[in-house]
Design a protein around this motif. Sequence first.
Motif, PDB file in Angstrom:
ATOM      1  N   GLY A 108      20.445  -4.069  10.247  1.00  0.00           N
ATOM      2  CA  GLY A 108      21.319  -2.899  10.293  1.00  0.00           C
ATOM      3  C   GLY A 108      20.639  -1.607   9.875  1.00  0.00           C
ATOM      4  O   GLY A 108      21.214  -0.533   9.993  1.00  0.00           O
ATOM      5  N   THR A 109      19.396  -1.701   9.402  1.00  0.00           N
ATOM      6  CA  THR A 109      18.668  -0.511   8.980  1.00  0.00           C
ATOM      7  C   THR A 109      18.174   0.268  10.194  1.00  0.00           C
ATOM      8  O   THR A 109      17.670  -0.309  11.147  1.00  0.00           O
ATOM      9  CB  THR A 109      17.468  -0.897   8.079  1.00  0.00           C
TER      10      THR A 109
ATOM     11  N   ASP B 257      11.989   6.069   2.143  1.00  0.00           N
ATOM     12  CA  ASP B 257      13.187   6.340   1.352  1.00  0.00           C
ATOM     13  C   ASP B 257      13.898   7.617   1.796  1.00  0.00           C
ATOM     14  O   ASP B 257      15.118   7.627   1.943  1.00  0.00           O
ATOM     15  CB  ASP B 257      12.842   6.454  -0.140  1.00  0.00           C
ATOM     16  N   ASN B 258      13.139   8.691   1.997  1.00  0.00           N
ATOM     17  CA  ASN B 258      13.776   9.967   2.341  1.00  0.00           C
ATOM     18  C   ASN B 258      14.408   9.952   3.730  1.00  0.00           C
ATOM     19  O   ASN B 258      15.286  10.760   4.013  1.00  0.00           O
ATOM     20  CB  ASN B 258      12.806  11.142   2.197  1.00  0.00           C
ATOM     21  N   GLN B 259      13.989   9.052   4.598  1.00  0.00           N
ATOM     22  CA  GLN B 259      14.573   8.919   5.933  1.00  0.00           C
ATOM     23  C   GLN B 259      15.725   7.923   5.905  1.00  0.00           C
ATOM     24  O   GLN B 259      16.596   7.950   6.759  1.00  0.00           O
ATOM     25  CB  GLN B 259      13.504   8.454   6.936  1.00  0.00           C
ATOM     26  N   GLY B 260      15.690   7.012   4.930  1.00  0.00           N
ATOM     27  CA  GLY B 260      16.720   5.979   4.844  1.00  0.00           C
ATOM     28  C   GLY B 260      16.593   4.938   5.928  1.00  0.00           C
ATOM     29  O   GLY B 260      17.574   4.336   6.354  1.00  0.00           O
ATOM     30  N   GLY B 261      15.352   4.733   6.403  1.00  0.00           N
ATOM     31  CA  GLY B 261      15.133   3.748   7.449  1.00  0.00           C
ATOM     32  C   GLY B 261      13.665   3.499   7.672  1.00  0.00           C
ATOM     33  O   GLY B 261      12.811   4.009   6.934  1.00  0.00           O
TER      34      GLY B 261
ATOM     35  N   ALA C  35       0.820  -1.214   0.000  1.00  0.00           N
ATOM     36  CA  ALA C  35       0.000   0.000   0.000  1.00  0.00           C
ATOM     37  C   ALA C  35       0.851   1.259   0.000  1.00  0.00           C
ATOM     38  O   ALA C  35       0.444   2.304  -0.513  1.00  0.00           O
ATOM     39  CB  ALA C  35      -0.930  -0.010   1.209  1.00  0.00           C
ATOM     40  N   THR C  36       2.069   1.184   0.558  1.00  0.00           N
ATOM     41  CA  THR C  36       2.938   2.359   0.589  1.00  0.00           C
ATOM     42  C   THR C  36       3.879   2.423  -0.611  1.00  0.00           C
ATOM     43  O   THR C  36       4.742   3.284  -0.675  1.00  0.00           O
ATOM     44  CB  THR C  36       3.772   2.384   1.895  1.00  0.00           C
ATOM     45  N   GLY C  37       3.695   1.504  -1.552  1.00  0.00           N
ATOM     46  CA  GLY C  37       4.481   1.545  -2.779  1.00  0.00           C
ATOM     47  C   GLY C  37       5.757   0.738  -2.757  1.00  0.00           C
ATOM     48  O   GLY C  37       6.523   0.769  -3.710  1.00  0.00           O
TER      49      GLY C  37
END
Length: 117
Positions: free
Chosen positions: A18-19, A73-77, A4-6
């Motif tokens: 490790g994320t 994606d924009n947070q990288g986590g 749902a979030t792509g």
Amino acid sequence: MPTATGHTTAIRASRVIGTAVYNTSGDKIGEVEDVILDKTSDTIKFAVVGFGGFLGVGEKYHAVPWASLNYEDNQGGYIVPFTKEQLETAPQDTIHELTKDDGERARTTAMTHYGLR
């Protein structure tokens, strides 16, 4: 197939471990240390998220329901929809203890703590 979030519905465990994990305010609260699988139902039971500590000393481990982790994606986590209080008071244990009894106690306790079904 996207969620749902792509995001895709399949991901390699090596990309997850490790994320970084963040709360909804954007504060880093820890990182994914491991992923606990239920091999009989082909599902993920929970992620083990490490909070605090330095170089593994004093680190606390929490079972976090897998479905509550949403990768940004924009947070990288991963972002979790829990309050700071919920995270600070979450049940904690060693990774060994979290996976005892097939991890079912840890999963059930985490689901109850976070108010999830």
